[in-house]
Design an enzyme around this catalytic site. Structure first.
Site, mmCIF file in Angstrom:
data_model
loop_
_atom_site.group_PDB
_atom_site.id
_atom_site.type_symbol
_atom_site.label_atom_id
_atom_site.label_comp_id
_atom_site.label_asym_id
_atom_site.label_seq_id
_atom_site.Cartn_x
_atom_site.Cartn_y
_atom_site.Cartn_z
ATOM 1 N N TYR A 144 0.852 -1.188 0.000
ATOM 2 C CA TYR A 144 0.000 0.000 0.000
ATOM 3 C C TYR A 144 0.884 1.232 0.000
ATOM 4 O O TYR A 144 1.794 1.360 0.817
ATOM 5 C CB TYR A 144 -0.899 0.001 1.240
ATOM 6 C CG TYR A 144 -1.784 1.216 1.355
ATOM 7 C CD1 TYR A 144 -2.869 1.389 0.495
ATOM 8 C CD2 TYR A 144 -1.551 2.183 2.324
ATOM 9 C CE1 TYR A 144 -3.695 2.502 0.599
ATOM 10 C CE2 TYR A 144 -2.371 3.296 2.443
ATOM 11 C CZ TYR A 144 -3.438 3.451 1.576
ATOM 12 O OH TYR A 144 -4.253 4.562 1.674
ATOM 13 N N ASP A 238 9.471 2.664 -0.312
ATOM 14 C CA ASP A 238 8.434 3.316 0.475
ATOM 15 C C ASP A 238 8.645 2.897 1.933
ATOM 16 O O ASP A 238 8.262 1.805 2.345
ATOM 17 C CB ASP A 238 7.050 2.898 -0.018
ATOM 18 C CG ASP A 238 5.919 3.561 0.759
ATOM 19 O OD1 ASP A 238 6.197 4.182 1.809
ATOM 20 O OD2 ASP A 238 4.751 3.441 0.336
ATOM 21 N N LYS A 266 4.752 9.943 8.887
ATOM 22 C CA LYS A 266 4.583 10.747 10.096
ATOM 23 C C LYS A 266 5.549 10.426 11.224
ATOM 24 O O LYS A 266 5.622 11.163 12.211
ATOM 25 C CB LYS A 266 3.141 10.632 10.596
ATOM 26 C CG LYS A 266 2.624 9.207 10.728
ATOM 27 C CD LYS A 266 1.101 9.193 10.882
ATOM 28 C CE LYS A 266 0.545 7.780 10.863
ATOM 29 N NZ LYS A 266 0.625 7.173 9.507
#
Length: 428
Positions: A144, A238, A266
């Site tokens: 994802y 990623d 984050k």
């Protein structure tokens, strides 16, 4: 446990928010029951509006390495807020945080801050296409990379199938340049290259956390590096989830493979909404305003998030020599303990960890890719999740999500969780 107030809050939320939640997995659709509505958190614990307290292995889906409401991050946020919430102008703290990140990640010479992991990946792919002047990208089943249109695709009948949209609202033309390969399967990647007129980039979660915890095989990542070099494509890691979690250098601290670009989430904001993408200098040179590839954002480099991130990362870096071995030891203690208790109860369970990331599958065979993950017993996971929640343990509400250890946890807490799992395994 009593969930009366959470049940009422969920019903009220559903009247004004689609599904009652602002991110679909929070609705507990795959595990059943009502999601606890959280009122506060501290360290390793969260508390809901009914007063129930839980040991939290979600940690805001990964970023809170220092735990909830870390004093050092909290103080940094308070001081930043006093000076202003947002300027839409440069600040020195952006440079300091960028320097910290680039020093730790050898694949990055420069980094650009954005507001989310989704935005980071979307921008990185645009930059890769601009740099290579090619359109096609290769992604992997089960990985994802956020909800941007080009990445919301599902697998077709073969490894070289061009992506079909997996959500209404995504035009077929948007995903026609997205090719799907099989995780940990180099032959499927070779087939994608052969089917394409020009691949701009290969993007992968080097340690997947969104099909459950599934690490790449070292030889697979090395093979990707070689294929990208052979075909002139960029390799993007990623690390929105694995960055600073798997090790201080993310997956790059574990695998001897250097990507061309990296995306982060984050965790670099201490839990605040932030993301980033970075690469070597010649790639970043074509990004606006230096080059023609456009990317912008009013809240990019938001001073509150930048100060929170710098405080968190400076603390993590300073304590890294002892912090990371301890977190990994706790992850091992937890997964080993869960496996032992599952075996005692005759429950097939696969477990794994890297650094402070861990995962478990109710599966009788090892999980190496998305097809393997889908063979897991999701009903049994749902029952396990509910049983642990009722005993004060908050796990990710999906079989296909990784879990996380935080610094405030210790061996006694892990042993308590394992003991609670023993009770639940006996009921499955």
């Amino acid at each position: 446990m009593d969930f009366t107030r959470s049940i009422a809050a969920f019903e009220a939320a559903k009247s004004v928010i689609p599904g009652g939640v602002d991110s679909p997995v929070r609705a507990f659709g795959s595990v059943g029951g009502t999601p606890p509505f959280i009122s506060e958190a501290k360290g390793a614990y969260i508390r809901d509006i009914d007063g129930n307290r839980y040991i939290d292995f979600v940690q805001s889906w990964g970023p809170l390495i220092l735990g909830h409401a870390s004093e050092v991050v909290e103080n940094a946020v308070i001081e930043a807020v006093k000076r202003g919430l947002s300027f839409g102008a440069p600040t020195e703290v952006e440079t300091k945080l960028a320097q910290t990140i680039c020093t730790l990640f050898p694949s990055m010479d420069k980094v650009r801050f954005v507001s989310s992991g989704t935005e980071a990946v979307m921008s990185a792919i645009r930059l890769a296409r601009g740099y290579t002047n090619r359109a096609d990208i290769i992604k992997f089943e089960g990985c994802y990379h956020g909800h941007s249109d080009a990445l919301l695709v599902k697998a077709g009948s073969g490894a070289t199938t061009f992506g079909n949209p997996s959500s209404p609202g995504v035009p077929e033309g948007t995903t026609k340049h997205t090719l799907l390969a099989k995780y940990n399967d180099l032959e499927s990647v070779k087939a994608c290259f052969e089917a394409s007129l020009g691949v701009a980039c290969v993007i992968i979660e080097p340690i997947a956390g969104n099909m459950g915890f599934v690490p790449s095989k070292p030889e697979f990542l090395q093979g990707l590096r070689e294929l990208c070099d052979q075909h002139g494509a960029l390799l993007i890691f990623d690390e929105v989830m694995s960055g600073f979690r798997a090790s201080l250098q993310g997956a790059q601290g574990i695998y001897d493979v250097k990507p061309d670009m990296v995306t982060l989430g984050k965790v670099i904001g201490g839990g605040m909404p932030v993301g980033a993408f970075g690469a070597r200098a010649d790639i970043m040179a074509i990004l606006s305003p230096d080059g023609p590839v456009y990317q912008a954002g009013t809240l990019s480099g938001n001073p509150v998030a930048m100060n929170a991130g710098l405080a968190a990362l400076e603390t993590i870096v300073a304590s890294a020599p002892t912090l990371y071995p301890r977190l990994e030891s706790l992850a091992k203690r937890l997964t080993d303990g869960l496996k032992i208790e599952a075996d005692k109860a005759g429950i097939p369970l696969q477990v794994g960890y890297h650094g402070s990331m861990f995962g478990l599958f109710f599966n009788d065979k090892p999980v190496y890719d998305f097809d393997d993950a889908l063979k897991s017993d999701t009903k049994r996971f749902g029952a396990f999740h509910r049983g642990m929640l009722e005993r004060g343990v908050y796990l990710a509400c999906s079989q296909f999500e990784a879990g996380f250890i935080c610094a405030p946890m210790d061996e006694n807490l892990i042993d308590l969780v394992v003991a609670k799992s023993s009770e639940v395994f006996k009921t499955l």
